[in-house]
Write an enzyme that holds these catalytic residues in place. Structure first.
Site, mmCIF file in Angstrom:
data_model
loop_
_atom_site.group_PDB
_atom_site.id
_atom_site.type_symbol
_atom_site.label_atom_id
_atom_site.label_comp_id
_atom_site.label_asym_id
_atom_site.label_seq_id
_atom_site.Cartn_x
_atom_site.Cartn_y
_atom_site.Cartn_z
ATOM 1 N N CYS A 1 25.113 -27.423 19.864
ATOM 2 C CA CYS A 1 24.160 -27.018 18.832
ATOM 3 C C CYS A 1 24.257 -27.889 17.581
ATOM 4 O O CYS A 1 23.239 -28.181 16.937
ATOM 5 C CB CYS A 1 24.367 -25.555 18.466
ATOM 6 S SG CYS A 1 26.029 -25.163 17.857
ATOM 7 N N HIS B 1 27.451 -21.076 15.805
ATOM 8 C CA HIS B 1 26.194 -21.763 16.105
ATOM 9 C C HIS B 1 25.692 -22.503 14.867
ATOM 10 O O HIS B 1 26.024 -22.137 13.736
ATOM 11 C CB HIS B 1 25.146 -20.738 16.556
ATOM 12 C CG HIS B 1 23.928 -21.333 17.181
ATOM 13 N ND1 HIS B 1 23.965 -22.150 18.279
ATOM 14 C CD2 HIS B 1 22.611 -21.230 16.844
ATOM 15 C CE1 HIS B 1 22.734 -22.517 18.612
ATOM 16 N NE2 HIS B 1 21.893 -21.980 17.740
ATOM 17 N N ASP C 1 15.374 -23.530 15.483
ATOM 18 C CA ASP C 1 16.590 -23.752 16.264
ATOM 19 C C ASP C 1 16.263 -24.671 17.431
ATOM 20 O O ASP C 1 15.756 -24.219 18.468
ATOM 21 C CB ASP C 1 17.146 -22.426 16.776
ATOM 22 C CG ASP C 1 18.511 -22.582 17.429
ATOM 23 O OD1 ASP C 1 18.967 -23.732 17.573
ATOM 24 O OD2 ASP C 1 19.118 -21.562 17.792
#
Length: 669
Positions: free
Chosen positions: A423, A467, A483
């Site tokens: 991520c 994250h 995202d």
């Protein structure tokens, strides 16, 4: 005159010292245990006559070595770790000169203090249970050092001491509960700084390729959340922690200068203050309570934006929530968030400047790509969609095992060469592409998702849920969460990291013995976690507000007079209970077992026609009964002989004699 401590009493004392010191090895220098064992061994050799009592020179040398070891451990002065280590060092060395009961009692009282001290390091229910065991052993040692000679066998002595210590501590339990419930919850008057020995865990204040991937291999608990109403869907659970604006070509940081948490607090109070009027509140509110674990860091994690926050915290213009002190103990926060709200429809110039910063040089291919895509699209939303489509169409991979990107041009290396990352790779490269096209953007780091515990009805967020995502400022919309990971691995935000890594098999790959991999053990883990959360919430979270609410529910209206009357009544009841338990009230003396058996012996002979007169001695009555009942004369004489032996010449093994009485009595029935 002070009485000497016995060898058995010394064994009790050394065992108590070991039990008290053992949990500190997880937080303080490990060499403290060998120091204790060395001191204990020397003392035992002195008691057995195999060694001499250490002289003053030897004691001074040992103290010097201990202090030298303390200095070499790297602990800062003053600090809690240094003070605790010094106290434990004295606690261990004190056994070298224990010879009298007075010395042993001093050591035991220090042990009681150390049991309380350990709760500054650990407040879990496991630590509480171990503290209870330590108290029992210490109190058993207090009983043991008072005994001059052994009245029972070794096993019986251990049982007696432990039983008595448990009984004594149980008597204190009601008073402890009253003090816990009614004593005022006062803030500490002073504190000692924690040192680097307290390892920081969780999300860090900077992000480089590989950092969050390391957290993803840890199943340590980060925090737990209880929702007051609707539980949001998994893909809505973005727990905001830190915002990174500055990129130096490899690493993302909060600000251009490398500043500590205290300086971040100052920035939040001055240049980046919370602006409630910058938020257009809309949508359904989400009310929740969070219990954060100890991390040694001040970062808190909430749903954005948190409009109502109950706790000693700071809020910033970037919508972070931050504790005023590093979390050295579990921390309770109550909040209400409105995730559908619009934020910063008008972006302040200083925030816009932060959200557009890029290094002057480096990552030339990415800059060229951004300019090309912007020319082909021309609008913010179209450009954003085009960048996301590139991640999707070029088959980027989501992995916990990304290749290294080198020391420079890391964005180019990821976008054009490896195309495999976690991520942090996607969030960082996406923000770079936005800024290169003149669109304000920033990296947000926190946690996403969580594990729902149906038994306890709460959400548990672990370190592997760490994250990173992006926020983009769009005209007419303000800050919008984007995202890019969801484009590459949608299962990450819909089902969690374990589902996203199922094909790769890298989820908790470093935790070979994780109970999560075995279904029935995982169920037990969740049940135990429910108990632990109850402890965190209702015991460690029992603060002034909770106390006031409880007293109001008990008394109807809160008043000093009402609390005083209630406490007075409870203390009086506890005092009466103590009078009964300690034998200060008249009560019938319990008849000894051997006398009970003799009465049953006389009753058995009475059934056979032989009655004992009140004035007959056991020997006289036995002679009469044996003459009247020759068939059982041997049993009668032996029973009487054993009974008289217990009464007038007790042996070391009284239990064997009473067992013989029961056997002989059975032959008369």
């Amino acid at each position: 005159m002070h009485k000497q401590i016995t060898y058995t009493g010394m064994i009790w004392l050394l065992a108590a010292q070991l039990v008290v010191m053992l949990p500190f090895v997880f937080d303080l220098p490990l060499w403290l245990i060998p120091v204790l064992l060395f001191a204990a061994g020397w003392r035992l050799r002195v008691l057995s006559g195999a060694a001499l009592q250490p002289g003053n020179v030897t004691k001074a040398l040992l103290i010097g070595l201990g202090i030298g070891g303390l200095v070499l451990s790297g602990l800062k002065f003053p600090s809690l770790d240094a003070m605790a280590t010094l106290l434990l060092l004295g606690f261990a060395f004190k056994s070298l000169e224990v010879a009298q009961r007075r010395d042993a009692i001093v050591v035991i009282f220090i042990g009681y203090f150390l049991v309380a001290l350990h709760f500054l390091y650990a407040q879990s229910i496991t630590a509480a249970l171990y503290g209870m065991v330590s108290m029992i052993v210490l109190t058993g040692a207090l009983v043991g050092v008072q005994q001059s000679v052994a009245e029972f066998s070794a096993a019986q002595q251990v049982r007696f001491n432990l039983r008595l210590s448990v009984f004594m501590l149980l008597q204190c339990l009601p008073l402890m509960v009253v003090i816990f419930v009614f004593a005022p919850r006062l803030a500490p008057l002073w504190s000692l700084p924690m040192t680097t020995q307290q390892v920081k865990t969780g999300v860090a204040d900077r992000m480089a390729p590989g950092d969050i991937e390391k957290l993803s291999q840890s199943d340590a608990l980060a925090f737990r959340v209880t929702f007051k109403g609707r539980k949001p869907a998994q893909h809505e659970l973005y727990w905001r922690g830190l915002v990174f604006n500055h990129f130096d070509g490899r690493e993302w940081r909060q600000f251009e200068q490398d500043i500590d948490s205290q300086q971040v607090q100052s920035a939040l109070l001055t240049n980046y203050r919370w602006q409630a009027d910058a938020i257009k509140v809309q949508g359904e509110p989400i009310a929740y309570e969070v219990v954060y674990e100890k991390t040694g860091q001040p970062w808190l994690f909430t749903l954005t934006p948190a409009m109502e926050v109950d706790g000693e915290v700071l809020r910033g213009a970037d919508y972070r929530v931050m504790a005023r002190q590093a979390l050295q103990a579990p921390f309770l926060l109550k909040a209400v968030s409105y995730p559908d709200s619009q934020r910063d429809l008008e972006l302040a110039p200083e925030l816009r400047q932060l959200a557009l910063e890029l290094p002057e040089t480096g990552d030339a291919r990415t800059r060229a790509l951004a300019q090309q895509l912007w020319r082909e699209t021309g609008t913010e939303q179209a450009y954003l969609d085009r960048v996301l489509a590139r991640f999707r169409d070029q088959r980027f991979e989501y992995t916990l095992k990304p290749p290294t990107l080198g020391a420079s041009d890391t964005i180019d290396a990821f976008l054009f060469e490896s195309q495999r990352g976690f991520c942090s790779h996607y969030a960082g490269s996406f923000v770079f592409l936005m800024r290169a096209a003149g669109i304000p953007a920033r990296v947000v780091v926190g946690y996403q998702g969580g594990e729902w515990n149906a038994a306890g009805e709460y959400l548990a967020i672990h370190q592997y849920d760490a994250h990173a995502w992006a926020e983009v400022w769009l005209t007419g919309q303000g800050w919008v969460r984007v995202d890019p990971t969801t484009v590459v691995a949608p299962s990450r935000t819909e089902q969690g990291l374990e589902a996203a890594m199922q094909a790769e098999g890298s989820f908790l790959a470093d935790s070979m013995f994780s109970v999560r991999k075995i279904a029935w053990l995982n169920g037990i883990r969740q049940q135990l976690d429910t108990v632990q959360y109850g402890w965190r919430r209702w015991v460690l979270g029992y603060d002034g507000a909770e106390q006031a609410a409880l007293l109001k529910s008990l008394l109807g209206t809160f008043s000093v007079q009402g609390v005083a009357l209630l406490m007075g009544g409870l203390l009086a009841a506890i005092g009466l209970l103590w009078l009964v338990l300690l034998g200060m009230t008249p009560r019938r003396e319990r008849e000894a077992l051997e006398h009970q058996l003799y009465r049953r012996f006389c009753a058995a002979l009475a059934k056979r026609g032989v009655l004992r007169e009140p004035g007959d001695a056991p020997g006289v009555f036995a002679a009469q009964a044996a003459e009247a009942l020759p068939a059982v004369a041997g049993v009668i004489r032996e029973f009487t002989q054993v009974y008289e032996g217990i009464c007038y010449a007790p042996s070391a093994d009284g239990q064997q004699a009473t067992r013989r009485l029961k056997a002989l009595l059975g032959q008369l029935k």
